[in-house]
Design a protein around this motif. Structure first.
Motif, PDB file in Angstrom:
ATOM      1  N   SER A  19     -32.592  -5.941  -1.882  1.00  0.00           N
ATOM      2  CA  SER A  19     -31.981  -6.625  -3.031  1.00  0.00           C
ATOM      3  C   SER A  19     -32.828  -6.402  -4.284  1.00  0.00           C
ATOM      4  N   GLY A  20     -34.144  -6.314  -4.137  1.00  0.00           N
ATOM      5  CA  GLY A  20     -34.996  -6.003  -5.286  1.00  0.00           C
ATOM      6  C   GLY A  20     -34.689  -4.631  -5.855  1.00  0.00           C
ATOM      7  N   LEU A  21     -34.559  -3.634  -4.971  1.00  0.00           N
ATOM      8  CA  LEU A  21     -34.260  -2.277  -5.438  1.00  0.00           C
ATOM      9  C   LEU A  21     -32.878  -2.217  -6.082  1.00  0.00           C
ATOM     10  N   THR A  22     -31.916  -2.970  -5.510  1.00  0.00           N
ATOM     11  CA  THR A  22     -30.572  -3.001  -6.096  1.00  0.00           C
ATOM     12  C   THR A  22     -30.637  -3.561  -7.520  1.00  0.00           C
ATOM     13  N   GLN A  23     -31.426  -4.625  -7.689  1.00  0.00           N
ATOM     14  CA  GLN A  23     -31.553  -5.204  -9.031  1.00  0.00           C
ATOM     15  C   GLN A  23     -32.251  -4.258 -10.002  1.00  0.00           C
ATOM     16  N   LEU A  24     -33.110  -3.388  -9.479  1.00  0.00           N
ATOM     17  CA  LEU A  24     -33.767  -2.392 -10.339  1.00  0.00           C
ATOM     18  C   LEU A  24     -32.832  -1.214 -10.647  1.00  0.00           C
ATOM     19  N   GLY A  25     -31.636  -1.236 -10.076  1.00  0.00           N
ATOM     20  CA  GLY A  25     -30.673  -0.178 -10.386  1.00  0.00           C
ATOM     21  C   GLY A  25     -30.447   0.818  -9.259  1.00  0.00           C
ATOM     22  N   TYR A  26     -31.159   0.660  -8.142  1.00  0.00           N
ATOM     23  CA  TYR A  26     -30.974   1.595  -7.022  1.00  0.00           C
ATOM     24  C   TYR A  26     -29.931   1.046  -6.061  1.00  0.00           C
ATOM     25  N   SER A  27     -28.670   1.179  -6.468  1.00  0.00           N
ATOM     26  CA  SER A  27     -27.595   0.617  -5.649  1.00  0.00           C
ATOM     27  C   SER A  27     -27.267   1.523  -4.468  1.00  0.00           C
ATOM     28  N   ASN A  28     -27.967   2.670  -4.368  1.00  0.00           N
ATOM     29  CA  ASN A  28     -27.705   3.599  -3.270  1.00  0.00           C
ATOM     30  C   ASN A  28     -28.549   3.312  -2.031  1.00  0.00           C
ATOM     31  N   VAL A  29     -29.343   2.239  -2.053  1.00  0.00           N
ATOM     32  CA  VAL A  29     -30.155   1.899  -0.885  1.00  0.00           C
ATOM     33  C   VAL A  29     -29.340   1.023   0.053  1.00  0.00           C
ATOM     34  N   GLU A  30     -29.244   1.425   1.302  1.00  0.00           N
ATOM     35  CA  GLU A  30     -28.400   0.691   2.251  1.00  0.00           C
ATOM     36  C   GLU A  30     -29.185  -0.279   3.103  1.00  0.00           C
ATOM     37  N   SER A  31     -30.337   0.148   3.603  1.00  0.00           N
ATOM     38  CA  SER A  31     -31.106  -0.756   4.453  1.00  0.00           C
ATOM     39  C   SER A  31     -32.579  -0.413   4.380  1.00  0.00           C
ATOM     40  N   CYS A  32     -33.395  -1.356   4.766  1.00  0.00           N
ATOM     41  CA  CYS A  32     -34.837  -1.170   4.715  1.00  0.00           C
ATOM     42  C   CYS A  32     -35.477  -2.022   5.808  1.00  0.00           C
ATOM     43  N   ARG A  33     -36.402  -1.425   6.550  1.00  0.00           N
ATOM     44  CA  ARG A  33     -37.153  -2.166   7.558  1.00  0.00           C
ATOM     45  C   ARG A  33     -38.622  -1.891   7.285  1.00  0.00           C
ATOM     46  N   ILE A  34     -39.423  -2.921   7.323  1.00  0.00           N
ATOM     47  CA  ILE A  34     -40.836  -2.760   6.987  1.00  0.00           C
ATOM     48  C   ILE A  34     -41.696  -2.943   8.225  1.00  0.00           C
ATOM     49  N   GLY A  35     -42.536  -1.954   8.495  1.00  0.00           N
ATOM     50  CA  GLY A  35     -43.457  -2.029   9.625  1.00  0.00           C
ATOM     51  C   GLY A  35     -44.879  -1.764   9.178  1.00  0.00           C
ATOM     52  N   LYS A  36     -45.745  -1.564  10.145  1.00  0.00           N
ATOM     53  CA  LYS A  36     -47.151  -1.296   9.832  1.00  0.00           C
ATOM     54  C   LYS A  36     -47.504   0.139  10.200  1.00  0.00           C
ATOM     55  N   PHE A  37     -48.420   0.688   9.421  1.00  0.00           N
ATOM     56  CA  PHE A  37     -48.936   2.028   9.686  1.00  0.00           C
ATOM     57  C   PHE A  37     -50.451   1.898   9.794  1.00  0.00           C
ATOM     58  N   ILE A  38     -50.963   2.045  11.008  1.00  0.00           N
ATOM     59  CA  ILE A  38     -52.389   1.795  11.249  1.00  0.00           C
ATOM     60  C   ILE A  38     -53.091   3.110  11.575  1.00  0.00           C
ATOM     61  N   GLU A  39     -54.128   3.417  10.825  1.00  0.00           N
ATOM     62  CA  GLU A  39     -54.942   4.602  11.111  1.00  0.00           C
ATOM     63  C   GLU A  39     -56.245   4.138  11.721  1.00  0.00           C
TER      64      GLU A  39
END
Lengths: 91, 91
Positions: A27-47
């Motif tokens: 919803s943040g990206l949509t408000q910034l004008g990126y209405s082409n984003v459909e879904s987002c999942r956030i995970g961790k990347f551990i090195e």
């Protein structure tokens, strides 16, 4: 003889678990004008760098570390990539 | 005609930035008996689906999204992989 490994661990929420942070990003990206984003999942990347006698030992250790500390197996999945960076550490 | 893409975004702390969470993980793992862990850095792994007319447009959008919202360019680096999952979405 020990070898030095670099592990890249990806921890992701299981597909059945809701991700409110990901929804907020959409919803943040949509408000910034990126209405082409459909879904987002956030995970961790551990090195992580570790030493082990061989590949198998390193993979076994990483599995146990992920199950006991790095990921929550109830709601998260993990996978990792292992790269050998150096042989013969502290013979 | 729009194509559907899946992006895998890796957001990592810049090497010069301290990572207290990563340090805590190293000491936690050491206390659990994994004294072979040398270092740990924790980043984000973001999976995002979006539509775009072509690869270039998708990459440009992703660069702007990362710079403006997904990563903090002052302390973080990012890179992403783009996979086309479907062509001709909603012609």
């Amino acid at each position: 003889m020990l070898r030095k490994y670099k592990a890249k661990i990806f921890v992701t929420l299981r597909p059945s678990v809701l991700d409110p942070a990901g929804t907020a990003v959409v919803s943040g990206l949509t408000q910034l004008g990126y209405s082409n984003v459909e879904s987002c999942r956030i995970g961790k990347f551990i090195e992580l760098t570790l030493t082990a006698p061989d590949d198998n030992a390193a993979r076994q250790d990483l599995d146990k570390m992920c199950d006991s500390m790095l990921a929550n197996p109830v709601i998260e999945n993990y996978r990792f990539e292992l790269i050998e960076v150096e042989s013969q550490v502290g013979v």
